[in-house]
Every structure is written in structure tokens, then in C-alpha cells.
Design a protein around this motif. Structure first.
Motif, PDB file in Angstrom:
ATOM      1  N   SER A 100      35.856  46.318  17.276  1.00 24.39           N
ATOM      2  CA  SER A 100      36.480  47.091  16.193  1.00 24.39           C
ATOM      3  C   SER A 100      34.726  48.329  15.760  1.00 24.39           C
ATOM      4  N   LEU A 355      37.128  55.844  12.205  1.00 17.93           N
ATOM      5  CA  LEU A 355      38.244  54.361  12.712  1.00 17.93           C
ATOM      6  C   LEU A 355      37.798  53.229  12.898  1.00 17.93           C
ATOM      7  N   ALA A 358      36.988  52.529   9.182  1.00 23.53           N
ATOM      8  CA  ALA A 358      38.813  51.735   8.573  1.00 23.53           C
ATOM      9  C   ALA A 358      39.066  51.138   8.914  1.00 23.53           C
ATOM     10  N   ASN A 359      38.934  50.168   9.888  1.00 23.68           N
ATOM     11  CA  ASN A 359      39.811  49.174  10.151  1.00 23.68           C
ATOM     12  C   ASN A 359      38.710  47.914   9.594  1.00 23.68           C
ATOM     13  N   ASN A 362      39.554  47.458   5.743  1.00 21.32           N
ATOM     14  CA  ASN A 362      40.665  47.129   5.441  1.00 21.32           C
ATOM     15  C   ASN A 362      40.587  45.273   5.690  1.00 21.32           C
ATOM     16  N   GLU A 502      43.529  56.842   9.010  1.00 27.78           N
ATOM     17  CA  GLU A 502      43.206  55.742   9.751  1.00 27.78           C
ATOM     18  C   GLU A 502      44.437  56.684  11.094  1.00 27.78           C
ATOM     19  N   SER A 503      45.680  56.721  10.683  1.00 25.72           N
ATOM     20  CA  SER A 503      46.539  57.709  11.301  1.00 25.72           C
ATOM     21  C   SER A 503      46.245  58.902  11.231  1.00 25.72           C
ATOM     22  N   ALA A 758      40.880  55.116  20.098  1.00 24.36           N
ATOM     23  CA  ALA A 758      42.087  55.125  19.150  1.00 24.36           C
ATOM     24  C   ALA A 758      43.615  55.046  19.162  1.00 24.36           C
ATOM     25  N   ALA A 762      43.942  52.856  15.397  1.00 23.02           N
ATOM     26  CA  ALA A 762      44.643  52.609  14.637  1.00 23.02           C
ATOM     27  C   ALA A 762      45.891  51.687  14.740  1.00 23.02           C
ATOM     28  N   GLY A 765      45.365  49.072  12.780  1.00 21.18           N
ATOM     29  CA  GLY A 765      45.258  48.532  11.404  1.00 21.18           C
ATOM     30  C   GLY A 765      46.546  49.304  10.812  1.00 21.18           C
TER      31      GLY A 765
END
Length: 873
Positions: A100, A355, A358-359, A362, A502-503, A758, A762, A765
Motif C-alpha cells: 500500500s 490514501l 490511511a490504509n 488503519n 479514504e472514501s 485508489a 479504498a 481499507g
């Protein structure tokens, strides 16, 4: 090592590094004094003896500091090794996190290298900011023009702002090998040319001042590409003879591989001017460059040259009246649209990295929850927050380093793939393309950014792990075991916020890519005003040495076009040459004012409009009889006719072109050709080629089938007219348009790649969060099912949770995407087409992916065995 020092080393390895240095020093002195007491030294003298042995308190402090630094390095290495072992024991987590983050680093490394090569450093010359280009300007047009030889020599002689000033002009020469003539791009340059650009020859030397005189100019400097491809990298090239055209040159130097100015030049030869040429002020054909002296600004140099221009205007009013000077930096040669597109791609690459972060954040949050009991055990055994944080950061740093290495490798591969796809014609007008590679700076920047991103991704997990008072109440976590699962409201809110982000980011990227791709398709699909299908195009530049008279030029192109017309697949053939743009004066109206837009001029043969299928709206096309002995005539484009004669027909009116005193009669109005980028009509005035013959021209051949199938026959036709005349840039017009639009196409493809990434990150995630939440709620789900809840209600409950997060992110992302689209359109001169169906399509696509990512874990959770769920901890 003496035993006291061993004890001292072990003590300091176990002590916290954060303790005060003086306390460590006193402890060490006490330890050493105790050793001396055991050795028989009286207790009252042991401490003094220890200090004497250590060489004094200051020396002891320095010794302690050195050992303390060594201990830090030793602990850091231990932490990194331990982090590597932990990651190796969790390959699934490590692989997802590394891939990622590597995707985000890869696209950023690619864009960093592109930005550096195309915008920041397109010319690899030392102190390139001091390299200027100087042009003549006319008070009538205020447009940049080439410089006359005499004016250049006066600028060079009288100016004090420049270390060196040089001039050049292109020279078309032919090199014949294997029986076929080949066009060689060469430049006539003065001896200071390479000095201005601050580059010496890779092998041999550049030109000497004595070689700037006619009769002594039989030397040549080769480009690295010419030496490598044409001479097979011959080690003995220096001193050999090279025959260009009908003249022999001795090779005296080979330039470095990075030297590329003017773009794609093959060879440089001396600009040897005769005394008559040195005093020529009416002919303007030189391009002038100069290197400013240290401390001299562009503005002050411009003021000085303007003063020289005024003095020359007073001395030579016939040729220099109303003529000034304009100075620009060499970096101004960079197309501003290239910079704008690159900045848009840079912003998109940052979104991809966010992005990816963010993954990873998480994933680290989920893993931190799973390691909560381990951290509690560490705390119970005496590890402080700083020690635990250092270990966790070391693990993340290993992840970041691995992702950085993989990302840089991906970026290097992407750059090589991009360069391989660049059409050869692009190298002639876009500087820096050959410099696009993963250099050391871009690689180090990618590695550093990867490690920094990984460390920042770990902040939420560190806060969740260390935010509680572990050292004060470690037993609480140990009593909880695994049942709590870290499902605190704060932790859930953080994870939910990351999924929402992420979205939103994914929708931003998908919308931006969709707009870019649709815009590119729209540019290609727009009505161009002509039909490029089945048209073969090629370039010819006949030399002045063999074609000095206009009649010779007319005869050459006439014989070539007659030969084209006799080819089996030919439908029509024409020649076209671009002329300098000029302002237009209509008979009976005032002359054009300074600053008014100029109109493109083009000399064409009679079948030009037929060959390109440009509609003739009024009047007639050119005839064979429109030659040098007939009255001068022109055909104007529709936009010119509407601007100059808005109330009536343009036919029969007379116009003047720039400073040309002749009056031209309008005999026709042709349809507009639209600019592929701006979609605006190109204002154009066409002259008869027979009345304005040009040595360099484009040949057009419309065929019945594939135009490239007639390329060999067309070449042979030119060779039958002149066996020594090379033909170059032979291609179909459709391919030529594709090459011209390749920059926007490449940007669209890169945006599409980012959007695809992306589209993978997304939903991944959302899937990982949904899977984690379902795993943490297994016990709760078992209780619900034991109390009578059906599988459908469990599935609905799980889906609603994922849908709420994804829907919130998509709503935020949609609003932001609309703003992003307007911003992109503003930055790219309103070229972006804001198609609202694009926003709807990408929103639905991402919503479908989010639904699938949430459905799979929810479906798995709804099928869990209630008995197994009740036993789950």
C-alpha cells in the motif's frame, strides 16, 4: 576489558538513556570506588582515587557521553532487528502495509522525477538561471524576432552585463550513407556558445576563436547521440573526417550525453561570418544566448541592452529604427502548460499517498488493538512509554524502509516505461524528457518520504496504545484479556474517520482521472476542421546552396507533386510552408496597432484544401495561374473574414500583411482549423506557394488506403527529383496528431493509473475495517443470534455500518470533487470539460466497490456458528 568497565558497561546498557548525566556519572564513580575498596584502598581515599584514575570530572563526563551515544546506537540497532523479526512473523500484515505504502511512494517518486526534469531542471547546465536569451523586438508588433549579425556583434562588444554572449542559427545538411541521404540537425555557433552554457566536451575540445573565420571552419563537434548511433561509439572518432553536404569537416570534440541544446542537435559547426555578413543588419536569423555575470540581474542587463539598442537605432535608422531588445531566461523555453499538467499530477500523487497512508494507519490501529495485551505485559515488567514507543516506531520504520525501496523501484520502472512510450518528435520541442530518470535525489526523497509517512501513520496507533496509563494500571488490560478488543469509542471513531477519508480521497482521484480522460477524448473527437484520415505527411528542407533562386524552388516542388499525383494510390497532393505571423491591415482602414493579435500565414499549393478536405466557404482555391507574374492573392479563414468584414463578404477586398507594402486581394474564404487543445479556431491567411516559395515545406499526399503503404513510393519520388535530398518525419497525419497530443494523453493515462490504485486501496481499507469490526464483534453476534436474531438482520446490521461510513466519505468526496474539477479547469486554461455524468459514474462505481468490500465480511459474520461465537474471546 577491566572488570570495573564491564560492570559499568552493563549498568549503562540497562539504565534508561533519559536519566541525567550527572546521576550516571556519580553512580559510575561510586561503583569504581567500591571496586577499589575491595582491592584494599581505604574507604576515605577510594573516591578520590577513582576520580584520579578517571582523569578528572570533565574527562569522565566526555567518556560517559561517548558510551551513552554508543548505547543509543546499540539499542537502536536492537530495536530495528527486533522490529524486523516481528514483521517477519506477520507476513500478511507486512505485505499489505508495504505494498500500500509502496504504491503511494512509487507514484510520488515518478512525479518528483518528472517535475525535476521537465519543470525545475530541464537543462542540466551549471547556474542555468544566469543563462539568458536575447531577442530583437519591433515597436510595430512587440513580438520576439531573431537578431541580425551586426546587432549581435555590437551587443557583445558594448555590453558589460554578460560573461559571454554567443549566437547560433540552424543549418540543414545532408549526410549520405548506405546510398540514402539523411538529414542531420546541425547548428552554426560562435566560439563562446559552449562557454555560455558552461559545458565542455566529453572527449576532445570545442571551437577556437581562430575557427570562426571562413576557410578555417572545417571542424565539427558531435553530440553524444550522433557519435553513439551513427559512428558506433568509435573510440578513434576524434580527428576523423565527416562529410556533411558537400563539405568535409574534421571531428574535434564529442559533447556529454546530457548536453542537448538546441534540442536534438546532431552536430555543431563554426559560425564563420564574412565581413559582409558581420555588417548585415537587415537580415535577422541568429538566436542569441548570454551568461550574466555574478551579481547582475536580468532587469539591469535588459536596461543596458535597451540602451545599446537605442544608440544603434540612432546610428542606423534605416534598419534599426523602432527596434528594441527583450531578454528572457533559458528556463522560459519550458512550456507553461507542461508545468501546469505536472503540478496537477503532483497533487494527484499526493492524494494517492494520503490514501495509502490511511490504509496503513488503519492496519496499524487494528494491529495495535491485537497487541494491547503484549504492551500491557511489557509495561508490567517495567518498560516505560518511551521504551515501548521506540520499539513500535522501529517496527514502523522497517515497514517504511521496505516500502520506500519497493516504491523507488516501482517509480524507476514507471519512468522507463514512460520514456519508452514518448514519440521521437516530442524530444524536439519538450526539454528535459531525456533527463527523466530515477536519480539519487529522487530516490532519497522517496525513501525519506516513505519512512516519514510510515511514522506519521503510526501516530493514531501509538496514541491508542500509550494514551492510557499502562504503567499505573497494567493489570486492567491483563484482566480484560482479549475480550475488549480495543473497541473503545475513541478508537472506533479514529478508524471510522480514516475510512471516511479514504472514501473521499478515492472519489477525488476517480473524479479527477475521469475528467482528465474525458477531456482528452473530447480533444481528439472534436471536429478539427479537416480530415486527417488517409493523409501521408513528410518534411523536406532543400538546401540554399543548390536552390538559390525562387524559380528553382518552384520547379523542385512542382516536379515532386507531379510525381505524387502519378502514384497508384494517390488522390491528391499538396505542399505547405509556414510563414512568419503578421498583422493585417484592411484597405481603407487604419494600420494595426501594436499588441493586436497577429495572424498565421501559410503558403500552399492549389490542392491543399482538397488534400485535407478543408471546406471552401466562398470564392475559389488557388490556381496554377496564381504565380509570380499574376496579382498577389490570398485566401482567409472564416474567423478572419468574420473579424475583418463582419457585415459582408470578404471577397474582393484588399489587405496588407505586416510591413509588406504589397496589397493582396482576397479570392476565397476557407473553413477554420480548430486548435486541438483550446478548441479555438486558428486565424489563418493562405498565400499561393508559387508567389511565396519556401525551401522548407511539408508534403501532403491523400491516398485511397493506408497512407503509410505509399511512404516508400513517395520517398523514391523525391529521390528521383533530387537524389541527394533527404525526406524526414514521414508518417500518417493521424499519427502526427497523436504525437502532438501525446503529452495530454500521457497525463490522462497517469491519472487513470492513480485512479486505479485508489480503486484498489479504498475498498481494501473498507474491507479490512469491516473484517476487523466483525471479528471483534463475534461474541456480540453470537449473543444476538442466541437471542433470536436472524442471519438477515445480522447481515443488515453489518452492512449498515459499512454503508454509513462509505456514504459519508462519498458525500464529502463528491462535494470536494466538484470543487477540484473547477480548480483543474482553471489551472489548465479551461481545457477540462466538467461533465456531470463523470461525477455520477465514479460515485456509483466507488459505491459499488464499497458495498462489495463491506458485504463480504458481513456475509461471513452472518454465517458464524452461534456456539463458536459465544466461546470467542
Amino acid at each position: 576489558m577491566p572488570r570495573p568497565l564491564k560492570i559499568w558497561r552493563n549498568v549503562f546498557r540497562r539504565r534508561a538513556v533519559e536519566e541525567d548525566l550527572d546521576q550516571e556519572l556519580r553512580a559510575y564513580v561510586d561503583l569504581l570506588a567500591g571496586e577499589k575498596v575491595k582491592a584494599g584502598v581505604p574507604p576515605q581515599d577510594a573516591r578520590r582515587a577513582a576520580l584520579i584514575e578517571l582523569g578528572g570530572i570533565e574527562q569522565t563526563k566526555e567518556s560517559v557521553r561517548g558510551v551513552k551515544a554508543g548505547a543509543l546506537l546499540w539499542q537502536l540497532g536492537t530495536d530495528l532487528l527486533h522490529g524486523f523479526r516481528i514483521i517477519r512473523r506477520n507476513p500478511g500484515f507486512a505485505a499489505v502495509a508495504i505494498v500500500s505504502l509502496a504504491l503511494g511512494i512509487g507514484v510520488n517518486s515518478t512525479v518528483f522525477s518528472s517535475l525535476s526534469a521537465l519543470v525545475l531542471h530541464p537543462f542540466p547546465f551549471p547556474h542555468v538561471d544566469r543563462v539568458m536569451t536575447a531577442w530583437e523586438i519591433s515597436s510595430k508588433s512587440n513580438e520576439k524576432e531573431a537578431v541580425s549579425p551586426a546587432n549581435f556583434l555590437d551587443w557583445k562588444k558594448e555590453s558589460t552585463s554578460f560573461e559571454a554572449m554567443a549566437a547560433s542559427r540552424p543549418l540543414d545538411v545532408t549526410w549520405t550513407r548506405s546510398g540514402e541521404p539523411e538529414r542531420i540537425l546541425s547548428q552554426l555557433v560562435t566560439d563562446d556558445f559552449f562557454q555560455v552554457l558552461g559545458t565542455s566536451a566529453r572527449t576532445g575540445r570545442t571551437f577556437l576563436k581562430d575557427e570562426m573565420h571562413p576557410g578555417r571552419d572545417g571542424v565539427v563537434v558531435l553530440s553524444h547521440a550522433f557519435w553513439k548511433t551513427r559512428l558506433a561509439s568509435a573510440s578513434n572518432a576524434i580527428g576523423q573526417t565527416l562529410i556533411l553536404g558537400q563539405k568535409s569537416y574534421s571531428i574535434v570534440g564529442i559533447m556529454p550525453e546530457t548536453f542537448n541544446y538546441p534540442l536534438e542537435t546532431d552536430v555543431w559547426v563554426p559560425l564563420a561570418m564574412t565581413p559582409i555578413e558581420q555588417n548585415e543588419r537587415g537580415t535577422r536569423e541568429l538566436e542569441v544566448i548570454g551568461r550574466l555575470r555574478a551579481g547582475i540581474t536580468q532587469a539591469s542587463a535588459s536596461v543596458e541592452l535597451q540602451g545599446i539598442a537605442r544608440r544603434l537605432a540612432a546610428r542606423y535608422p534605416k534598419t534599426n529604427d523602432g527596434r528594441g531588445v527583450r531578454i528572457t531566461t533559458l528556463l522560459d523555453a519550458v512550456d507553461p502548460m507542461t508545468a501546469r499538467f505536472t503540478l496537477v499530477l503532483l497533487a494527484a500523487a499526493q492524494f494517492v499517498l494520503l490514501l495509502a497512508c490511511a490504509n496503513v494507519a488503519n492496519l496499524l490501529l487494528a494491529r495495535a488493538t491485537a497487541r494491547q495485551k503484549e504492551i500491557a505485559v511489557r509495561s508490567a515488567l517495567g518498560a516505560g512509554r518511551a521504551r515501548i514507543a521506540r520499539q513500535l516506531l522501529a517496527e514502523v520504520a522497517v515497514l517504511g524502509l521496505a516500502a520506500g525501496v519497493l516504491g523507488v523501484l516501482l517509480g524507476a520502472w514507471n519512468l522507463e516505461t514512460f520514456r519508452a512510450a514518448v514519440p521521437p518528435q516530442v524530444y524536439h520541442f519538450l526539454p528535459g524528457v531525456r533527463l527523466m530518470r530515477m536519480d539519487r535525489g529522487s530516490a532519497l526523497l522517496g525513501l525519506g518520504l516513505s519512512i516519514l509517512s510510515a511514522l506519521l501513520c503510526s501516530v493514531p496507533a501509538l496514541y491508542q496504545l500509550l494514551g492510557r496509563s499502562l504503567s499505573a494500571h497494567p493489570g486492567e488490560t491483563l484482566k480484560e484479556g482479549g475480550r475488549s478488543g480495543g473497541g473503545s469509542a475513541t478508537r472506533s471513531r479514529v478508524r471510522s474517520a480514516i475510512v471516511i477519508a479514504e472514501s473521499a480521497l478515492a472519489l477525488l482521484l476517480l473524479a479527477g482521472a475521469g475528467l482528465m480522460v474525458n477531456t482528452f477524448r473530447h480533444m481528439l473527437a472534436i471536429e478539427k476542421g479537416f480530415d486527417p484520415a488517409h493523409v501521408l505527411t513528410m518534411q523536406v528542407a532543400i538546401p540554399e546552396s543548390r536552390y538559390q533562386e525562387p524559380d528553382q524552388v518552384r520547379a523542385f516542388y512542382g516536379r515532386v507533386l507531379d510525381g505524387f499525383a502519378n502514384l497508384p494510390a494517390a488522390q491528391s497532393a499538396a505542399a505547405s510552408a509556414e510563414l512568419p505571423s503578421r498583422s493585417i491591415r484592411v484597405e481603407g482602414h487604419a494600420p494595426a496597432l501594436v499588441g493586436e493579435p497577429e495572424t498565421q500565414l501559410r503558403a500552399i499549393t492549389p490542392a491543399y484544401f482538397e488534400s485535407l478536405k478543408i471546406p471552401l466557404l466562398e470564392g475559389r482555391a488557388f490556381r496554377v495561374s496564381d504565380d509570380r507574374d499574376s496579382p498577389p492573392v490570398v485566401i482567409v479563414s472564416q474567423s478572419v473574414a468574420q473579424r475583418l468584414w463582419p457585415q459582408g463578404s470578404a471577397l474582393g477586398h484588399s489587405i496588407q500583411l505586416g510591413t509588406d507594402p504589397a496589397w493582396y486581394t482576397v479570392v476565397g474564404v476557407a473553413g477554420d482549423i480548430k486548435d486541438w487543445f483550446s478548441q479555438d479556431p486558428r486565424t489563418a491567411v493562405y498565400r499561393s506557394f508559387a508567389q511565396a516559395p519556401q525551401r522548407a515545406a511539408e508534403l501532403l499526399l491523400r491516398t485511397q488506403g493506408d497512407p503509410l503503404g505509399s511512404s516508400d513510393s513517395a520517398r523514391r519520388t523525391v529521390y528521383r527529383v533530387d537524389a541527394n535530398q533527404p525526406v524526414f518525419e514521414v508518417d500518417s497525419m493521424e499519427n502526427a496528431i497523436a504525437n502532438e497530443t501525446s503529452g495530454v494523453g500521457a497525463a490522462a493515462r497517469m491519472m487513470a493509473q492513480y485512479a486505479l490504485i485508489a480503486l484498489l486501496l479504498a475498498p481494501a481499507g473498507i474491507y479490512s475495517l469491516s473484517s476487523y469490526l466483525m471479528a471483534q464483534r463475534t461474541h456480540e453476534i453470537g449473543i444476538r443470534m442466541a437471542l433470536g436474531a436472524g442471519r438477515e438482520s445480522i447481515l443488515k446490521l453489518s452492512l449498515m455500518q459499512s454503508a454509513r461510513l462509505a456514504g459519508t466519505g462519498l458525500a464529502i468526496g463528491l462535494v470536494a470533487a466538484i470543487g477540484l474539477g473547477r480548480l483543474m479547469s482553471s489551472v489548465l486554461l479551461n481545457a477540462i470539460v466538467l461533465d456531470w455524468t463523470t461525477f455520477a459514474d465514479v460515485t456509483l462505481l466507488l459505491a459499488a466497490c464499497a458495498f462489495l468490500a463491506g458485504y463480504l465480511p458481513a456475509r461471513r459474520a452472518s454465517r458464524v456458528d452461534p456456539v463458536t461465537a459465544l466461546r470467542h474471546e
